[in-house]
Write an enzyme that holds these catalytic residues in place. Structure first.
Site, mmCIF file in Angstrom:
data_model
loop_
_atom_site.group_PDB
_atom_site.id
_atom_site.type_symbol
_atom_site.label_atom_id
_atom_site.label_comp_id
_atom_site.label_asym_id
_atom_site.label_seq_id
_atom_site.Cartn_x
_atom_site.Cartn_y
_atom_site.Cartn_z
ATOM 1 N N TYR A 137 0.798 -1.228 0.000
ATOM 2 C CA TYR A 137 0.000 0.000 0.000
ATOM 3 C C TYR A 137 0.833 1.281 0.000
ATOM 4 C CZ TYR A 137 -4.641 -2.038 0.497
ATOM 5 O OH TYR A 137 -5.828 -2.695 0.264
ATOM 6 N N LYS A 210 2.859 -14.758 3.455
ATOM 7 C CA LYS A 210 3.090 -15.616 2.288
ATOM 8 C C LYS A 210 4.604 -15.779 2.177
ATOM 9 C CE LYS A 210 1.621 -17.800 -1.445
ATOM 10 N NZ LYS A 210 0.724 -18.971 -1.451
ATOM 11 N N ASP A 243 -3.371 -17.915 1.682
ATOM 12 C CA ASP A 243 -4.329 -18.765 0.952
ATOM 13 C C ASP A 243 -4.942 -19.801 1.892
ATOM 14 O OD1 ASP A 243 -1.770 -19.845 1.149
ATOM 15 O OD2 ASP A 243 -1.766 -20.754 -0.844
ATOM 16 N N ASP A 267 -6.600 -6.687 3.784
ATOM 17 C CA ASP A 267 -7.696 -6.153 2.967
ATOM 18 C C ASP A 267 -8.550 -7.301 2.443
ATOM 19 O OD1 ASP A 267 -9.195 -4.313 1.391
ATOM 20 O OD2 ASP A 267 -8.038 -4.975 -0.353
ATOM 21 N N ASP A 271 -12.689 -8.943 3.845
ATOM 22 C CA ASP A 271 -13.927 -9.064 3.059
ATOM 23 C C ASP A 271 -14.498 -10.468 3.227
ATOM 24 O OD1 ASP A 271 -13.819 -6.436 2.140
ATOM 25 O OD2 ASP A 271 -14.248 -6.974 0.060
HETATM 26 C C1 IPM Z 1 -10.742 -1.240 2.758
HETATM 27 C C2 IPM Z 1 -10.859 -0.780 1.342
HETATM 28 C C3 IPM Z 1 -9.695 0.143 1.029
HETATM 29 C C4 IPM Z 1 -8.415 -0.642 1.217
HETATM 30 C C5 IPM Z 1 -9.742 0.793 -0.369
HETATM 31 C C6 IPM Z 1 -11.049 1.501 -0.610
HETATM 32 C C7 IPM Z 1 -8.585 1.733 -0.589
HETATM 33 O O1 IPM Z 1 -10.933 -1.865 0.479
HETATM 34 O O2 IPM Z 1 -10.799 -0.376 3.654
HETATM 35 O O3 IPM Z 1 -10.630 -2.446 2.987
HETATM 36 O O4 IPM Z 1 -7.947 -1.299 0.265
HETATM 37 O O5 IPM Z 1 -7.876 -0.615 2.314
HETATM 38 MG MG MG Z 2 -11.076 -3.728 1.501
#
Ligand code: IPM
Ligand code: MG
Length: 375
Positions: A137, A210, A243, A267, A271
């Site tokens: 990042y 990883k 993974d 990140d 999700d």
């Molecule tokens: C998150 C989002 C952000 C990230 C994006 C929008 C830059 O996906 O907060 O997880 O990648 O950190």
């Molecule tokens: Mg994200």
């Protein structure tokens, strides 16, 4: 009565609708727990950018430095190329305020369905501590065409400055590259935070990397993890390839209590975490600098297609508000907000469409605020 001045950036898309519900619930919590939130609204986001050209200027950042915590809705707009707002606002704030911890609870609340067969609230209850300022990042990358070219990049952090001078020679027609960096101090502080958190919970900490492929960067992560672990002999630890941990989150989420991860993998796995806790509408996050300005937000995006419809689930944002108020020292109020969210979900009568209900964004905010007042 304690007064808190809280800057709020509703942002884009559904941001203003969900933030309105978060404010409503925090205001109700203030009535019950004896504090008063004064909201200072900031217009930053797509509209403001299109009108003024400002993403998040140095002046605005300096002004925001005067607060303890920022409340953020969501950022992102189809009229603007992907990345511009995300980098110019969200990542800029994370880096400027050195919010090196991205704290993301993965907790299945009672009354919520998980897509994982045979798993329930007792199985899905862990916290991901995502490093939030380094790794892939840092924004160092570029392209080069055949021949020789030069590039420079600079990273400015509270902890250090790094300058890359790149001298690139290739016979490929064109290449693209992205550099990841982690520092000893940057890695150590987030891992230490995760160990401290684990000490207060189940005394188990899983690390993500990883190192089998990206041995330089994540071999270093493991080395730092191992040296911090020496200070916490009571915490049971293990290393997981990213993974593999995706597989375990689905198959055996009950194995996890606290998970610490480099930024990029964090990140991705959060999700996945959001889905197993019932969906993006239920997943909050805190960008935390324990000694500085923190920022709280739902982890989902701005969902432009739902904008203005009073339709989406505000719970992730309300929960993020609870994390914010906890960071300001109002632990009882934070617990009560989470309790009111759980009651709303367990009752199952006032739910948004993503949870199979027919209620609106504001109905859900009203219901949670009402429960809080009667708690
Ligand atoms: C998150 C989002 C952000 C990230 C994006 C929008 C830059 O996906 O907060 O997880 O990648 O950190
Ligand atoms: Mg994200």
């Amino acid at each position: 009565m304690t007064q808190y001045k809280i800057p709020v950036i509703p942002g884009d898309g559904i941001g203003p609708e969900i933030i309105a519900e978060g404010r409503k619930v925090l205001d109700a919590a203030g009535e019950v727990y004896g504090f008063d939130a004064e909201w200072v609204e900031y217009p930053h986001g797509a509209e403001h950018y299109l009108e003024t050209g400002e993403l998040l200027s140095e002046d605005t950042l300096k002004e925001l430095s005067g607060y303890d915590a920022i409340y953020l809705g969501s950022i992102g707009d189809p009229r603007i190329p992907p990345g511009v707002l995300e980098q110019g606002i969200l990542l800029t704030a994370r880096f400027y305020f050195d919010q090196y911890i991205n704290l993301r609870p993965v907790k299945l609340l009672k009354g919520v369905n998980t897509p994982l067969k045979d798993k329930g609230p007792d199985d899905i209850d862990f916290v991901v501590v995502r490093e939030n300022t380094e790794d892939l990042y840092i924004g160092v990358g570029g392209r080069a065409s055949a021949g020789r070219s030069k590039g420079t990049a600079e990273i400015v952090r509270n902890l250090y400055h790094v300058k890359f001078d790149l001298d690139i020679e290739t016979d490929s027609s064109e290449i693209a590259y992205q550099i990841g960096l982690i520092s000893r101090s940057g890695t150590e502080r987030v891992i230490r935070y995760a160990f401290e958190l684990a000490m207060g919970r189940g005394k188990e900490l899983a690390s993500v990397d990883k190192a089998n492929v990206m041995a330089d960067i994540y071999g270093f992560w493991r080395e730092v993890f191992t040296s911090v672990a020496d200070d916490y002999p009571d915490v049971k630890t293990d290393f997981n390839f990213v993974d593999a941990i995706c597989m375990w989150f689905v198959k055996n989420p009950e194995w996890f209590d606290v998970v610490v991860t480099p930024n990029m993998f964090g990140d991705i796995i959060t999700d996945l975490g959001a889905m197993i806790q019932g969906g993006l509408g239920l997943a909050p996050g805190g960008n935390i600098n324990p000694d500085g300005v923190s920022m709280f937000e739902p982890i989902h995006g701005s969902a432009p297609k739902h904008r203005g419809l009073n339709k989406v689930n505000p719970i992730a944002t309300i929960w993020a508000g609870a994390m914010l108020i906890e960071e300001l020292g109002e632990r009882d109020a934070a617990n009560a907000i989470l309790g009111a969210i759980e009651e709303n979900l367990a009752d199952g009568k006032v739910l948004t469409y993503d949870l199979g209900g027919h209620s609106s964004t504001s109905d859900v905010g009203d219901d949670i605020a009402r429960r809080l007042r009667h708690s």
